[in-house]
Design an enzyme around this catalytic site. Sequence first.
Site, PDB file in Angstrom:
ATOM      1  N   HIS A   3       0.252   4.828   1.218  1.00 35.50           N
ATOM      2  CA  HIS A   3      -0.579   5.383   2.304  1.00 35.50           C
ATOM      3  C   HIS A   3      -0.880   6.806   1.867  1.00 35.50           C
ATOM      4  O   HIS A   3      -0.026   7.691   1.341  1.00 35.50           O
ATOM      5  CB  HIS A   3      -0.147   5.038   3.693  1.00 35.50           C
ATOM      6  CG  HIS A   3      -0.115   3.571   4.052  1.00 35.50           C
ATOM      7  ND1 HIS A   3      -1.182   2.926   4.403  1.00 35.50           N
ATOM      8  CD2 HIS A   3       0.731   2.765   4.371  1.00 35.50           C
ATOM      9  CE1 HIS A   3      -1.026   1.777   4.876  1.00 35.50           C
ATOM     10  NE2 HIS A   3       0.175   1.574   4.607  1.00 35.50           N
ATOM     11  N   SER A  52       5.568   0.184   8.659  1.00 37.67           N
ATOM     12  CA  SER A  52       4.628   1.021   7.859  1.00 37.67           C
ATOM     13  C   SER A  52       4.505   2.449   8.474  1.00 37.67           C
ATOM     14  O   SER A  52       4.493   2.661   9.874  1.00 37.67           O
ATOM     15  CB  SER A  52       3.365   0.435   8.095  1.00 37.67           C
ATOM     16  OG  SER A  52       2.039   0.882   7.452  1.00 37.67           O
ATOM     17  N   ILE A  75       0.854  -1.180   0.104  1.00 37.33           N
ATOM     18  CA  ILE A  75      -0.020  -0.007   0.028  1.00 37.33           C
ATOM     19  C   ILE A  75       0.900   1.376  -0.082  1.00 37.33           C
ATOM     20  O   ILE A  75       1.635   1.235   0.783  1.00 37.33           O
ATOM     21  CB  ILE A  75      -0.990   0.111   1.229  1.00 37.33           C
ATOM     22  CG1 ILE A  75      -1.742  -1.111   1.250  1.00 37.33           C
ATOM     23  CG2 ILE A  75      -1.651   1.428   1.269  1.00 37.33           C
ATOM     24  CD1 ILE A  75      -2.437  -1.573   0.040  1.00 37.33           C
TER      25      ILE A  75
END
Length: 494
Positions: free
Chosen positions: A49, A338, A47
């Site tokens: 973000h 992350s 992903i």
Amino acid sequence: MYDAVIIGAGVTGAAAAWALSRLCANICVLERTEDVCTGTSKANSAIIHGGFDPAVGSLMAKLNVRGNEMMDSLCEDLDVPFQRNGALVVCTDEAKMGELEALLARGIANGVSGFRIVRGEELFRMEPNLSENVTAALRAPTSGIVCPFELTLALAENACQNGVDFHFHAEVTDIRRDEKGLYHVKAGGTEYVTRAVINAAGVYADEIHNMVSTQKIRIRPRRGEYCLYDRALQGYVRHTIFQLPTEKGKGVLVTPTVHGNILAGPTSDFISDKEDTATTAEGIAEVLEKENLSVKPLPGGRIITSFAGLRAHGETGDFIIGEAEGAPLFYDLAGIESPGLSSAPAIGEMTAAWAEKALGLQKKDHVIEKRTGIPHFAELPIEEKQKLIAKNPLYGQIVCRCEMVTEGEIVDAIRRPLGARSLDGVKRRTRAGMGRCQSGFCLPRVCEILHRETGIPQDMITKCGGNSRVVVGYTKGEKEPRDREDGRHPHEEM
């Protein structure tokens, strides 16, 4: 002698190499395994973000937003598939609407526009397969999806095009600084002398840091397990569907991938073993249970594989980036969890700015900005397929039936800069073996091609380097697989 040695060829190390390759400098990357992107970077949610989750003012927030801004032009230049599919953070309990509104405010404070809260019919028109329990969602239109391996490989290949050296099977075992201020890095039986060290060693970044710094750090591996669904479910969701974050992270998400699969996960469990990427019955059960909080039940019979990845969790609550205490010109890129994938280009940019100033480096007059990836034959229009086959007949030979990968693609993956030397290396570059049969059909043929192109004997070809050899015995004759103490064949060092 090098101006800088980068330790680690994950997405962070590759991004640092890519950015530093724009400077007049002698740079090398040391990677302990047989390929780029074999650790944390290869097994994550893929992903990019939007920037609504990190704490306001943190490095995570700053670098997430900047990395997201860089992604379109970077992926265009490096020929990497990237889609801005947007994200939805779903709320299933009206009592928690305040948390959703807080995420909205945080995203705005982090400098990202376009966030809004969506409800009712509009929300279910966007995503018809959301769970009936979903009452509202924060929509983040700038979120996206990318292939982590292709991004890492592209950054590394472009760095290589621009003069960066890559050394594989080069595990760092010792670092010392001499009386002249030069670092001596011992890795894979070789000593590398350098003015500066850049520590991008993922879950091992603390061990590398603690070799030289007076202030110790600790990186805890946190394992996340995933389920990957068949491409027959393509379109089941269009956005990346998040749950409200908890102290364990962003929860179990459900997202499309750039290759048309559906991905669900991860779990979040601290473990002690930095090599433990095993999946567990409990972990997979948790993914299957929690994905249903966000979306209507996915058919379990469509799961084609499960896997686990490790996140490099630092104890500061933020990325650990900067010069290490008591170790001049030793620069940490540690605790990159992350949104590390999203932040990687910006981390590279930040590292190059530091190196330019600290080492007195100049920008190059000429840099190769563009990189062309391996053509994905199955995705090409019929006219382009015909032209490719006319130019190279190997593109007319299908090797992987599930993903329609050709011999031409596999040969390209092996022959190009930083070419594949293992089955996983071929798989990640071409998707040969990523389909429903999970290499059941194409594995022997890929082994033959690897042998033909590299000279590695078939009984020394590995799944992923080291001792992961595919041929472990023979059904006829007296020939036995050759052995080496480190499980490698000399051709692996190419």
